[in-house]
Design an enzyme around this catalytic site. Structure first.
Site, PDB file in Angstrom:
ATOM      1  N   TYR A 125      -9.162  10.299  -7.400  1.00  0.00           N
ATOM      2  CA  TYR A 125     -10.448  10.961  -7.210  1.00  0.00           C
ATOM      3  C   TYR A 125     -10.326  12.252  -6.393  1.00  0.00           C
ATOM      4  O   TYR A 125     -11.337  12.900  -6.117  1.00  0.00           O
ATOM      5  CB  TYR A 125     -11.432  10.014  -6.517  1.00  0.00           C
ATOM      6  CG  TYR A 125     -12.000   8.942  -7.423  1.00  0.00           C
ATOM      7  CD1 TYR A 125     -11.380   8.604  -8.618  1.00  0.00           C
ATOM      8  CD2 TYR A 125     -13.146   8.265  -7.078  1.00  0.00           C
ATOM      9  CE1 TYR A 125     -11.890   7.615  -9.433  1.00  0.00           C
ATOM     10  CE2 TYR A 125     -13.675   7.270  -7.896  1.00  0.00           C
ATOM     11  CZ  TYR A 125     -13.042   6.957  -9.076  1.00  0.00           C
ATOM     12  OH  TYR A 125     -13.558   5.970  -9.879  1.00  0.00           O
ATOM     13  N   LYS A 192      -1.187  -1.610  -5.956  1.00  0.00           N
ATOM     14  CA  LYS A 192      -0.319  -1.843  -7.114  1.00  0.00           C
ATOM     15  C   LYS A 192       1.078  -1.330  -6.771  1.00  0.00           C
ATOM     16  O   LYS A 192       1.722  -0.614  -7.540  1.00  0.00           O
ATOM     17  CB  LYS A 192      -0.892  -1.124  -8.346  1.00  0.00           C
ATOM     18  CG  LYS A 192      -0.263  -1.557  -9.671  1.00  0.00           C
ATOM     19  CD  LYS A 192      -0.587  -2.977 -10.073  1.00  0.00           C
ATOM     20  CE  LYS A 192      -0.009  -3.311 -11.442  1.00  0.00           C
ATOM     21  NZ  LYS A 192      -0.210  -4.723 -11.815  1.00  0.00           N
ATOM     22  N   ASP A 226      -4.713  -6.480  -9.643  1.00  0.00           N
ATOM     23  CA  ASP A 226      -5.145  -7.323 -10.752  1.00  0.00           C
ATOM     24  C   ASP A 226      -5.266  -8.778 -10.318  1.00  0.00           C
ATOM     25  O   ASP A 226      -6.223  -9.475 -10.693  1.00  0.00           O
ATOM     26  CB  ASP A 226      -4.224  -7.177 -11.962  1.00  0.00           C
ATOM     27  CG  ASP A 226      -2.751  -7.087 -11.597  1.00  0.00           C
ATOM     28  OD1 ASP A 226      -2.435  -6.806 -10.438  1.00  0.00           O
ATOM     29  OD2 ASP A 226      -1.908  -7.287 -12.490  1.00  0.00           O
ATOM     30  N   ASP A 250     -13.380   1.667  -5.991  1.00  0.00           N
ATOM     31  CA  ASP A 250     -14.548   1.896  -6.839  1.00  0.00           C
ATOM     32  C   ASP A 250     -14.712   0.754  -7.833  1.00  0.00           C
ATOM     33  O   ASP A 250     -15.803   0.186  -8.004  1.00  0.00           O
ATOM     34  CB  ASP A 250     -14.380   3.226  -7.569  1.00  0.00           C
ATOM     35  CG  ASP A 250     -15.671   3.702  -8.210  1.00  0.00           C
ATOM     36  OD1 ASP A 250     -16.729   3.094  -7.974  1.00  0.00           O
ATOM     37  OD2 ASP A 250     -15.618   4.692  -8.960  1.00  0.00           O
TER      38      ASP A 250
END
Length: 362
Positions: A125, A192, A226, A250
């Site tokens: 972002y 991640k 995840d 987000d």
């Protein structure tokens, strides 16, 4: 009770209606607030050439606290987002999004109490992008190939994902300090890092360093994003405070909102070292504008966060109790809540009438 001057940004779409409902509730609860209106939104483009005029930033810098309605991002212009622009201009590096169960919402869970802390200024972002077919994109593709960093297809658009030591440390430390100040027990860093070694890997490394400073006071764990999403759906009670880089924050915050009934009851805050801007998570929903049907709960809950930020705990508690009572009764709720509860919108009330019902409980 001290008097507070707060910048009020009505926004557009359903913004002015839910802002009006929020103001009435907050004032009826006894908060001594003077609103300084500084409008922003797509409807200002013709007059100012921007949806975020300079006077909005100046007002927030002066008052230090603002609350806003949702703002539409203009389509087909170079302006990315009012929200992103505010965060950058004021260095509002923390996005605070609590998710907690309220009675009468028809949510799948009734015991959720999570706080999501999202880094607000970096990651994908940050807006560092290279358009497909541009000379800059071609140059970057050639650079990566020459450095042996990997092959990028020549017809690619490219977005960069910067994550810094500075940004990671300050957001994780903010999450730990929030946990200490609010009686929380655990902070979970979400990442991640198993795949993105030099960005998410850096975030995780710095999170672990900061966590050492709070050892024995706040529990720390990390989760791959995840697996975290699956864990939240299986048993949200396993989580307390989550801290995440921008994009994951987000996405996961919307997942958390789904656990408690949706974005209509999801409050938010953007907080920096000097200023704080409070706002609901949902968008401007222009299709519903001017119809007195929008649900102002998220705006009112965002105002509760604002009141706590201002030190007005008693007023905040009063408003929360009134909102909870109206939702629990289910008689005077907006169409979206009524539909979730009964499968029909029959018997629902408008935005203003819902605010009336809350005020009657104060």
């Amino acid at each position: 009770m001290a008097k507070h001057t707060v910048t009020l940004i009505p926004g557009d779409g359903i913004g002015p209606e839910i802002i009006a409902a929020m103001c009435r509730v907050v004032e009826a609860a006894g908060a001594d607030i003077e609103w300084e209106v500084a409008d922003a939104g797509a409807h200002l483009m013709d007059e100012h050439g921007t949806p975020l005029p300079d006077y909005v930033i100046e007002s927030i810098k002066k008052n230090k606290v603002a609350i806003k309605g949702p703002v539409t991002t203009p389509v087909g212009t170079g302006f990315r987002s009012v929200n992103v622009a505010l965060r950058k201009a004021l260095d509002l590096y923390t996005n605070l999004r609590p998710s907690f169960s309220l009675p009468g919402t028809g949510a799948r869970y009734d015991d959720v109490d999570l706080v999501l802390v999202r880094e607000n200024t970096e990651d994908l972002y940050a807006g560092i992008e290279f358009e497909e077919g541009s000379a800059d994109a071609a140059e970057l593709i050639e650079f990566c190939a020459a450095k042996g960093a990997g092959t990028i297809r020549p017809d690619s658009g490219i977005s960069l994902k910067p994550i810094s030591v500075t940004g990671s440390q300050r957001i994780v430390r903010w999450a730990f300090e929030y946990a200490l100040d609010n009686g929380r027990k655990k902070v979970t860093a979400v990442h991640k890092a198993n795949i993105l070694k030099h960005s998410d890997g850096l975030f995780l490394r710095e999170a672990r360093k900061v966590a050492e400073e709070y050892a024995g006071r706040i529990e720390f764990e990390d989760r791959i994003v995840d697996a975290c999403c699956m864990g939240l759906v299986l048993n949200p009670a396993n989580f307390d405070v989550l801290v995440l880089p921008n994009l994951y924050g987000d996405i996961v915050s919307d997942l958390c909102a789904g656990l408690i009934g949706g974005l209509g009851i999801a409050p938010g805050a953007n907080i920096g070292a000097e200023c704080a801007v409070f706002e609901p998570v949902h968008g401007s929903a222009p299709i519903h504008a001017g119809k007195n049907r929008a649900n102002p709960t998220a705006e009112i809950l965002s105002a509760i966060l604002m009141l706590r930020h201002l030190g007005e705990e008693a007023v905040a508690d009063k408003v929360l109790a009134a909102v909870s009572a109206v939702l629990a009764e289910g008689a005077s709720v907006t169409y979206d809540i009524k539909r979730t509860l009964t499968g029909s919108t029959d018997g629902s009330v408008g935005t203003a009438e819902y605010a009336d019902a809350i005020i009657a409980k104060l």
